[in-house]
Design a protein around this motif. Structure first.
Motif, PDB file in Angstrom:
ATOM      1  N   ALA A 123       0.831  -1.208   0.000  1.00 64.08           N
ATOM      2  CA  ALA A 123       0.000   0.000   0.000  1.00 64.08           C
ATOM      3  C   ALA A 123       0.864   1.256   0.000  1.00 64.08           C
ATOM      4  N   ASN A 124       1.948   1.239   0.769  1.00 67.72           N
ATOM      5  CA  ASN A 124       2.813   2.415   0.835  1.00 67.72           C
ATOM      6  C   ASN A 124       3.490   2.693  -0.500  1.00 67.72           C
ATOM      7  N   ILE A 125       3.947   1.633  -1.163  1.00 68.94           N
ATOM      8  CA  ILE A 125       4.595   1.812  -2.461  1.00 68.94           C
ATOM      9  C   ILE A 125       3.601   2.323  -3.503  1.00 68.94           C
ATOM     10  N   LEU A 126       2.431   1.698  -3.549  1.00 69.80           N
ATOM     11  CA  LEU A 126       1.432   2.083  -4.547  1.00 69.80           C
ATOM     12  C   LEU A 126       0.916   3.498  -4.306  1.00 69.80           C
ATOM     13  N   GLN A 129       3.538   6.093  -5.456  1.00 66.61           N
ATOM     14  CA  GLN A 129       3.666   6.277  -6.906  1.00 66.61           C
ATOM     15  C   GLN A 129       2.362   6.711  -7.552  1.00 66.61           C
ATOM     16  N   GLY A 130       1.249   6.617  -6.793  1.00 62.50           N
ATOM     17  CA  GLY A 130      -0.021   7.127  -7.290  1.00 62.50           C
ATOM     18  C   GLY A 130      -0.706   6.253  -8.316  1.00 62.50           C
ATOM     19  N   ARG A 131      -0.389   4.957  -8.322  1.00 57.66           N
ATOM     20  CA  ARG A 131      -1.033   4.048  -9.272  1.00 57.66           C
ATOM     21  C   ARG A 131      -0.766   2.610  -8.836  1.00 57.66           C
ATOM     22  N   GLY A 132      -1.486   1.689  -9.480  1.00 57.49           N
ATOM     23  CA  GLY A 132      -1.283   0.273  -9.212  1.00 57.49           C
ATOM     24  C   GLY A 132      -2.374  -0.316  -8.335  1.00 57.49           C
ATOM     25  N   ALA A 133      -2.338  -1.646  -8.227  1.00 61.42           N
ATOM     26  CA  ALA A 133      -3.379  -2.343  -7.479  1.00 61.42           C
ATOM     27  C   ALA A 133      -2.776  -3.396  -6.564  1.00 61.42           C
ATOM     28  N   LEU A 134      -3.330  -3.477  -5.380  1.00 63.00           N
ATOM     29  CA  LEU A 134      -3.066  -4.565  -4.441  1.00 63.00           C
ATOM     30  C   LEU A 134      -4.301  -5.449  -4.458  1.00 63.00           C
ATOM     31  N   VAL A 135      -4.130  -6.714  -4.840  1.00 67.06           N
ATOM     32  CA  VAL A 135      -5.249  -7.652  -4.871  1.00 67.06           C
ATOM     33  C   VAL A 135      -4.920  -8.806  -3.933  1.00 67.06           C
ATOM     34  N   VAL A 136      -5.793  -9.022  -2.967  1.00 64.31           N
ATOM     35  CA  VAL A 136      -5.545  -9.999  -1.907  1.00 64.31           C
ATOM     36  C   VAL A 136      -6.636 -11.060  -1.910  1.00 64.31           C
ATOM     37  N   ILE A 137      -6.222 -12.320  -1.845  1.00 64.27           N
ATOM     38  CA  ILE A 137      -7.185 -13.415  -1.748  1.00 64.27           C
ATOM     39  C   ILE A 137      -7.608 -13.597  -0.304  1.00 64.27           C
ATOM     40  N   ARG A 175      -5.284   9.192  -5.586  1.00 67.68           N
ATOM     41  CA  ARG A 175      -4.142   9.313  -6.502  1.00 67.68           C
ATOM     42  C   ARG A 175      -4.073   8.173  -7.526  1.00 67.68           C
ATOM     43  N   GLY A 176      -5.034   7.268  -7.528  1.00 68.24           N
ATOM     44  CA  GLY A 176      -5.062   6.237  -8.553  1.00 68.24           C
ATOM     45  C   GLY A 176      -4.723   4.840  -8.102  1.00 68.24           C
ATOM     46  N   ALA A 177      -4.105   4.689  -6.942  1.00 63.31           N
ATOM     47  CA  ALA A 177      -3.823   3.351  -6.424  1.00 63.31           C
ATOM     48  C   ALA A 177      -5.081   2.780  -5.798  1.00 63.31           C
ATOM     49  N   ARG A 178      -5.191   1.440  -5.790  1.00 63.85           N
ATOM     50  CA  ARG A 178      -6.396   0.824  -5.252  1.00 63.85           C
ATOM     51  C   ARG A 178      -6.062  -0.521  -4.614  1.00 63.85           C
ATOM     52  N   ALA A 179      -6.975  -0.995  -3.778  1.00 60.26           N
ATOM     53  CA  ALA A 179      -6.831  -2.301  -3.138  1.00 60.26           C
ATOM     54  C   ALA A 179      -8.149  -3.045  -3.257  1.00 60.26           C
TER      55      ALA A 179
END
Length: 249
Positions: A123-126, A129-137, A175-179
């Motif tokens: 989460a901190n990295i994303l 940088q203001g983008r990207g996704a963390l997807v957790v099962i 900022r565009g990042a999401r989880a």
């Protein structure tokens, strides 16, 4: 642009099926897990399927030394980071966990404590940088405590709340990042080999992988896989305790 993806717990059946979807798109991946030999086999298969890169990192995810530094190093190997996918966990044995505190601790430490470290690091990295996704099962087991698997369910419930909180945090920063938390029901994998399988409630790893891949691009912070588990679990959550406690779910 080449998608850059880190897969934590890459030897799981769902992770491997998801990685194949990314490979078909020409993504660059780092596969992380304990079994170096199995990771190498999967990496070779992904390259044959079109992956721009498929590197491996053999490490014990359940015992991160410094999750933030480790994840940043993996991102540097890729030359950037778009998606972080977390698949690992341990189902354990409920009856044993009730009597063996060390086994209960293992289920909780693997399924929640260590996973939380990786999620927070991602989460901190994303966010930065203001983008990207963390997807957790996650798992539908975390929706309501049941006598058959409540230690595992507790780990998944805790992880679910954490990911939902991260999703809220990232949404507010705007900022565009999401989880995203993906909650599968019954999936035909080696982890469930001890269970009787068959019927319409069981899904293949490939079917869940399709949900995971889509979740990385869009959708809400909680996704059930397949979708009908959302309605099944809604009913289960709404059953009054006096009635629920007469079942053997």
């Amino acid at each position: 642009m080449t998608r850059k993806v880190v897969i934590l717990g890459a030897t799981s059946a769902i992770a491997e099926a998801t990685a194949r979807l990314y490979a078909a798109e020409g993504a660059a991946l780092v596969l992380v897990g304990r079994n170096a030999g199995r990771l190498a086999e999967i990496a070779a298969d992904l390259k044959a399927r079109g992956a721009a890169a498929a590197e491996i990192e053999a490490t014990d995810l359940a015992n991160p030394h410094d999750a933030a530094a480790q994840l940043q190093a993996l991102a540097s190997r890729l030359g950037g980071l778009d998606d972080v996918l977390l698949f690992y966990g341990v189902l354990g044995d409920q009856a044993r966990a009730e009597a063996d505190m060390a086994h209960a601790r293992e289920i909780l430490d693997v399924g929640f404590t260590s996973a939380a470290e990786w999620c927070l690091a991602a989460a901190n990295i994303l966010e930065a940088q203001g983008r990207g996704a963390l997807v957790v099962i996650g798992s539908v087991a975390g929706d309501r405590g049941r006598q058959s698997n409540y230690v595992y369910g507790a780990a998944k419930a805790g992880l679910g709340v954490l990911v939902q909180g991260i999703a809220h945090r990232l949404a507010l920063r705007g900022r565009g990042a999401r989880a995203v938390l993906v909650k599968p029901g019954f999936v035909d994998t080696p982890m469930t080999d001890h269970l009787k399988k068959g019927g319409p409630l069981w899904a293949s790893p490939e079917a869940v992988a399709q949900v995971v891949r889509k979740a990385a691009d869009n959708g809400g912070p909680i996704v059930y896989a397949p979708f009908f588990w959302r309605f099944i679990l809604l009913v289960i959550r709404l059953v009054p305790a006096p009635i629920f406690h007469k079942t053997r779910l």
